[in-house]
Design an enzyme around this catalytic site. Structure first.
Site, PDB file in Angstrom:
ATOM      1  N   ASP A 107       5.793  -7.529  13.083  1.00  0.00           N
ATOM      2  CA  ASP A 107       4.608  -7.890  12.313  1.00  0.00           C
ATOM      3  C   ASP A 107       4.413  -6.865  11.180  1.00  0.00           C
ATOM      4  O   ASP A 107       5.342  -6.591  10.432  1.00  0.00           O
ATOM      5  CB  ASP A 107       3.410  -7.979  13.274  1.00  0.00           C
ATOM      6  N   ARG A 108       3.227  -6.272  11.044  1.00  0.00           N
ATOM      7  CA  ARG A 108       2.996  -5.328   9.958  1.00  0.00           C
ATOM      8  C   ARG A 108       3.964  -4.155  10.026  1.00  0.00           C
ATOM      9  O   ARG A 108       4.355  -3.588   9.001  1.00  0.00           O
ATOM     10  CB  ARG A 108       1.560  -4.789   9.979  1.00  0.00           C
ATOM     11  N   ARG A 111       6.994  -4.745   8.107  1.00  0.00           N
ATOM     12  CA  ARG A 111       6.796  -4.605   6.660  1.00  0.00           C
ATOM     13  C   ARG A 111       6.859  -3.137   6.239  1.00  0.00           C
ATOM     14  O   ARG A 111       7.408  -2.797   5.183  1.00  0.00           O
ATOM     15  CB  ARG A 111       5.457  -5.238   6.248  1.00  0.00           C
ATOM     16  N   HIS A 152      -6.151 -15.057   8.706  1.00  0.00           N
ATOM     17  CA  HIS A 152      -6.549 -13.646   8.573  1.00  0.00           C
ATOM     18  C   HIS A 152      -5.906 -12.990   7.360  1.00  0.00           C
ATOM     19  O   HIS A 152      -6.437 -12.012   6.835  1.00  0.00           O
ATOM     20  CB  HIS A 152      -6.203 -12.875   9.849  1.00  0.00           C
ATOM     21  N   TRP A 153      -4.762 -13.505   6.898  1.00  0.00           N
ATOM     22  CA  TRP A 153      -4.148 -12.973   5.683  1.00  0.00           C
ATOM     23  C   TRP A 153      -5.133 -13.059   4.504  1.00  0.00           C
ATOM     24  O   TRP A 153      -5.120 -12.201   3.621  1.00  0.00           O
ATOM     25  CB  TRP A 153      -2.887 -13.765   5.336  1.00  0.00           C
ATOM     26  N   TYR A 214      -4.221  -5.632   4.652  1.00  0.00           N
ATOM     27  CA  TYR A 214      -4.030  -6.982   4.116  1.00  0.00           C
ATOM     28  C   TYR A 214      -4.397  -7.066   2.638  1.00  0.00           C
ATOM     29  O   TYR A 214      -3.804  -7.870   1.893  1.00  0.00           O
ATOM     30  CB  TYR A 214      -4.823  -7.994   4.954  1.00  0.00           C
ATOM     31  N   HIS A 277       4.332 -15.426  18.831  1.00  0.00           N
ATOM     32  CA  HIS A 277       4.471 -14.401  17.788  1.00  0.00           C
ATOM     33  C   HIS A 277       4.658 -13.005  18.376  1.00  0.00           C
ATOM     34  O   HIS A 277       5.345 -12.166  17.796  1.00  0.00           O
ATOM     35  CB  HIS A 277       3.226 -14.411  16.893  1.00  0.00           C
TER      36      HIS A 277
END
Length: 306
Positions: A107-108, A111, A152-153, A214, A277
């Protein structure tokens, strides 16, 4: 939490140029950095870490602003960009004595991981991305299904302090709804992990950090990706991509197809069938089946420098 979820790991807090990073570390062998996602903490890796620690030195931080980690200037405009968070990881690994290491992100965290691989290729010997494609490619693929599933993005990225004020009214309710949705309604969370997530999310500073995370995705993170795309700057280390199995409307949207545009060498991957997820907590055995041989192939003992 550490005694239950990470037995035989030690807890450390390290200062970086942008904050203080809380982490746990354990095991022995070549170093592997595990980076969690939203809305979690380092507790997300408790089902993965024991098997990894048998063969590798495992480092598991809370991302800046998440869990027990904190930004030194949380209101600074670039405090929560993936570039800033990646810099934290490079600095903590250097302080621990590791200048070359594998990165595994969900997930984050993935990134942060790919930004680290792009900005500091001399450090990252391999990258594993769980359920992530680069941020600019996410925006390229936004449709009604994504907007509904990943609202939520857009909500968390709204200008300060709209989401912060709304989240403050019912933090447990919002967090629990999010975790249930991300696990497809499955009971996958260890009570200690769930308690860690709730404790963190009850903190206004953590919620603010998540919103800034975000917001960064809408602005500087996408700009960084765009700059790399424009100059054909690519990841040079081997990359493993794992994702929850779902149909893709055409080959161009497939995770491997997208990542091949970002990697100039070896990129491989596989779907994790039947998983939600939350791959590290929902399907740890299936993740390890792919991850362990990949790490062993690309992270030799000569990288262990502690």
């Amino acid at each position: 939490m550490e005694d239950v979820l990470f037995p035989n790991f030690r807890k450390v807090t390290l200062a970086t140029s942008g904050g203080e990073i809380a982490l746990v570390t354990g095991g022995g062998g070549p170093p592997v950095l595990l980076l969690h996602g939203y809305p979690q903490t380092r507790a997300a890796w408790h089902k993965i870490s024991p098997a990894l620690a048998e063969r590798f030195t495992v480092v598991i931080p809370d991302l800046r602003g998440y869990g027990e980690s904190a930004a030194s200037a949380p209101n600074q405009s670039d405090a929560f960009t993936k570039r800033a968070l990646a810099r934290d990881q490079k600095e903590i690994m250097a302080q621990l004595g590791y200048h070359k290491f594998a990165v595994v992100g969900h997930d984050r965290g993935a990134r942060v991981g790919y930004r680290l691989a792009l900005d500091s290729p001399e450090c990252v010997v391999s990258l594993t991305s769980l359920n992530v494609i680069p941020t600019i490619d996410v925006w390229d693929q936004v449709n009604t299904a994504f907007a509904s599933r990943a609202y939520h993005w857009f909500f968390l990225a709204q200008p300060f302090d709209l989401p912060e004020k709304l989240l403050a009214s019912e933090p447990d309710y919002f967090l629990d709804r999010t975790l249930v949705a991300m696990s497809n309604g499955r009971d996958i969370y260890h009570p200690e992990a769930l308690a860690a997530y709730r404790t963190a999310f009850r903190s206004s500073s953590v919620r603010h950090a998540m919103c800034e995370d975000y917001r960064a995705a809408l602005g500087p993170d996408t700009a960084a990706d765009a700059a790399d795309r424009a100059t054909d700057r690519r990841i040079t280390c081997p990359v493993l991509v794992l994702w929850q199995d779902r149909p893709y409307p055409d080959a161009s949207r497939h995770p491997i197809s997208i990542w091949r545009k970002w990697v100039c060498g070896d990129v491989r991957g596989a779907p994790i069938e039947g998983a939600s997820h939350m791959l590290p907590e929902d399907a740890p055995d299936a993740v390890l089946e792919q991850l362990l041989p990949f790490l062993e192939a690309h992270n030799g003992e000569e990288l262990h420098q502690a």
